[in-house]
Design a protein around this motif. Sequence first.
Motif, mmCIF file in Angstrom:
data_model
loop_
_atom_site.group_PDB
_atom_site.id
_atom_site.type_symbol
_atom_site.label_atom_id
_atom_site.label_comp_id
_atom_site.label_asym_id
_atom_site.label_seq_id
_atom_site.Cartn_x
_atom_site.Cartn_y
_atom_site.Cartn_z
ATOM 1 N N MET A 7 0.814 -1.275 -0.040
ATOM 2 C CA MET A 7 -0.035 0.115 0.098
ATOM 3 C C MET A 7 0.959 1.313 0.048
ATOM 4 N N GLY A 8 0.292 2.308 -0.555
ATOM 5 C CA GLY A 8 1.116 3.590 -0.691
ATOM 6 C C GLY A 8 0.014 4.591 -0.416
ATOM 7 N N TRP A 9 0.547 5.865 0.191
ATOM 8 C CA TRP A 9 -0.090 7.374 -0.043
ATOM 9 C C TRP A 9 0.777 8.112 -0.936
ATOM 10 N N PHE A 10 -0.128 8.793 -1.778
ATOM 11 C CA PHE A 10 0.419 9.778 -2.469
ATOM 12 C C PHE A 10 -0.314 11.289 -2.338
ATOM 13 N N ARG A 11 0.332 12.159 -2.911
ATOM 14 C CA ARG A 11 -0.496 13.462 -2.695
ATOM 15 C C ARG A 11 -0.376 14.456 -3.863
ATOM 16 N N GLN A 12 -1.346 15.352 -4.225
ATOM 17 C CA GLN A 12 -1.061 16.236 -5.366
ATOM 18 C C GLN A 12 -1.785 17.422 -4.727
ATOM 19 N N ALA A 13 -0.718 18.405 -4.799
ATOM 20 C CA ALA A 13 -1.001 19.844 -4.606
ATOM 21 C C ALA A 13 -1.535 20.623 -5.702
ATOM 22 N N PRO A 14 -2.044 21.755 -5.778
ATOM 23 C CA PRO A 14 -2.719 22.473 -7.147
ATOM 24 C C PRO A 14 -1.499 22.759 -7.743
ATOM 25 N N GLY A 15 -1.792 22.660 -9.197
ATOM 26 C CA GLY A 15 -0.603 22.972 -10.215
ATOM 27 C C GLY A 15 0.609 22.070 -10.077
ATOM 28 N N LYS A 16 0.567 21.124 -9.300
ATOM 29 C CA LYS A 16 1.743 20.102 -9.095
ATOM 30 C C LYS A 16 1.433 18.721 -9.511
ATOM 31 N N GLU A 17 2.299 18.182 -9.846
ATOM 32 C CA GLU A 17 2.313 16.470 -10.090
ATOM 33 C C GLU A 17 2.022 15.583 -9.025
ATOM 34 N N ARG A 18 1.427 14.801 -9.013
ATOM 35 C CA ARG A 18 1.207 13.612 -8.017
ATOM 36 C C ARG A 18 2.517 13.229 -7.471
ATOM 37 N N GLU A 19 2.855 13.277 -6.113
ATOM 38 C CA GLU A 19 4.101 12.623 -5.731
ATOM 39 C C GLU A 19 3.806 11.731 -4.806
ATOM 40 N N PHE A 20 4.666 10.781 -4.421
ATOM 41 C CA PHE A 20 4.956 9.700 -3.691
ATOM 42 C C PHE A 20 5.112 10.348 -2.279
ATOM 43 N N VAL A 21 4.322 9.754 -1.138
ATOM 44 C CA VAL A 21 4.729 10.105 0.145
ATOM 45 C C VAL A 21 5.012 9.098 1.034
ATOM 46 N N ALA A 22 4.324 7.960 0.968
ATOM 47 C CA ALA A 22 4.744 6.891 2.120
ATOM 48 C C ALA A 22 4.255 5.542 1.339
ATOM 49 N N ALA A 23 5.198 4.377 1.735
ATOM 50 C CA ALA A 23 4.748 3.068 1.409
ATOM 51 C C ALA A 23 4.860 2.197 2.407
ATOM 52 N N ILE A 24 3.948 0.839 2.427
ATOM 53 C CA ILE A 24 4.185 0.025 3.480
ATOM 54 C C ILE A 24 3.877 -1.474 2.901
ATOM 55 N N SER A 25 4.923 -2.197 3.190
ATOM 56 C CA SER A 25 4.569 -3.851 2.595
ATOM 57 C C SER A 25 3.538 -4.422 3.099
ATOM 58 N N TRP A 26 3.209 -5.751 2.416
ATOM 59 C CA TRP A 26 1.969 -6.346 2.929
ATOM 60 C C TRP A 26 1.880 -6.807 4.308
ATOM 61 N N SER A 27 3.083 -6.760 4.842
ATOM 62 C CA SER A 27 3.018 -7.393 6.076
ATOM 63 C C SER A 27 3.439 -6.302 7.118
ATOM 64 N N GLY A 28 3.617 -5.211 6.409
ATOM 65 C CA GLY A 28 3.802 -4.083 7.583
ATOM 66 C C GLY A 28 5.222 -3.767 8.015
ATOM 67 N N SER A 29 6.000 -4.822 7.471
ATOM 68 C CA SER A 29 7.512 -4.896 8.024
ATOM 69 C C SER A 29 8.574 -3.972 7.522
ATOM 70 N N TYR A 30 7.982 -3.476 6.222
ATOM 71 C CA TYR A 30 8.822 -2.478 5.699
ATOM 72 C C TYR A 30 8.050 -1.330 4.962
ATOM 73 N N THR A 31 8.763 0.068 5.544
ATOM 74 C CA THR A 31 8.113 1.260 5.111
ATOM 75 C C THR A 31 9.026 2.310 4.328
ATOM 76 N N GLN A 32 8.523 3.049 3.623
ATOM 77 C CA GLN A 32 9.498 3.887 2.935
ATOM 78 C C GLN A 32 8.790 5.221 2.916
ATOM 79 N N TYR A 33 9.439 6.237 2.850
ATOM 80 C CA TYR A 33 9.027 7.801 2.981
ATOM 81 C C TYR A 33 9.720 8.683 2.122
ATOM 82 N N VAL A 34 8.844 9.721 1.403
ATOM 83 C CA VAL A 34 9.601 10.588 0.862
ATOM 84 C C VAL A 34 10.493 11.487 1.753
ATOM 85 N N GLU A 35 11.738 12.053 1.360
ATOM 86 C CA GLU A 35 12.556 12.620 2.318
ATOM 87 C C GLU A 35 11.686 13.717 3.041
#
Length: 119
Positions: free
Chosen positions: A34-62
Amino acid sequence: QVQLVESGGGLVQAGGSLRLSCAASGRTFSSYNMGWFRQAPGKEREFVAAISWSGSYTQYVESVKGRFTISRDNAKNTVYLQMNSLKAEDTAVYYCAAKTLDSRSYDYWGQGTQVTVSS
């Protein structure tokens, strides 16, 4: 297939917190990364965070590291995004997304929830 419905967005002052939720339909939620993304007005959609199926691995935008936390509860078919120390630049529509374990891209998307941070 999976259907995703986000909730928890709203208006908050800078420095405040919000928790977004994404409820998934179906009985195979634990088969999706699963992941979360966001899109601000006038900007492209960007990756925010992700999590693996088990929850054991996560990733974030800086830009959100140390402020946002992604988590999931497979028993409730829900993924969360806890957002703390919010900034005006976090203002965007936030989208939840799912991808199968062998997919390179996100296959399913929610409708989005608006987060507005006032400075």
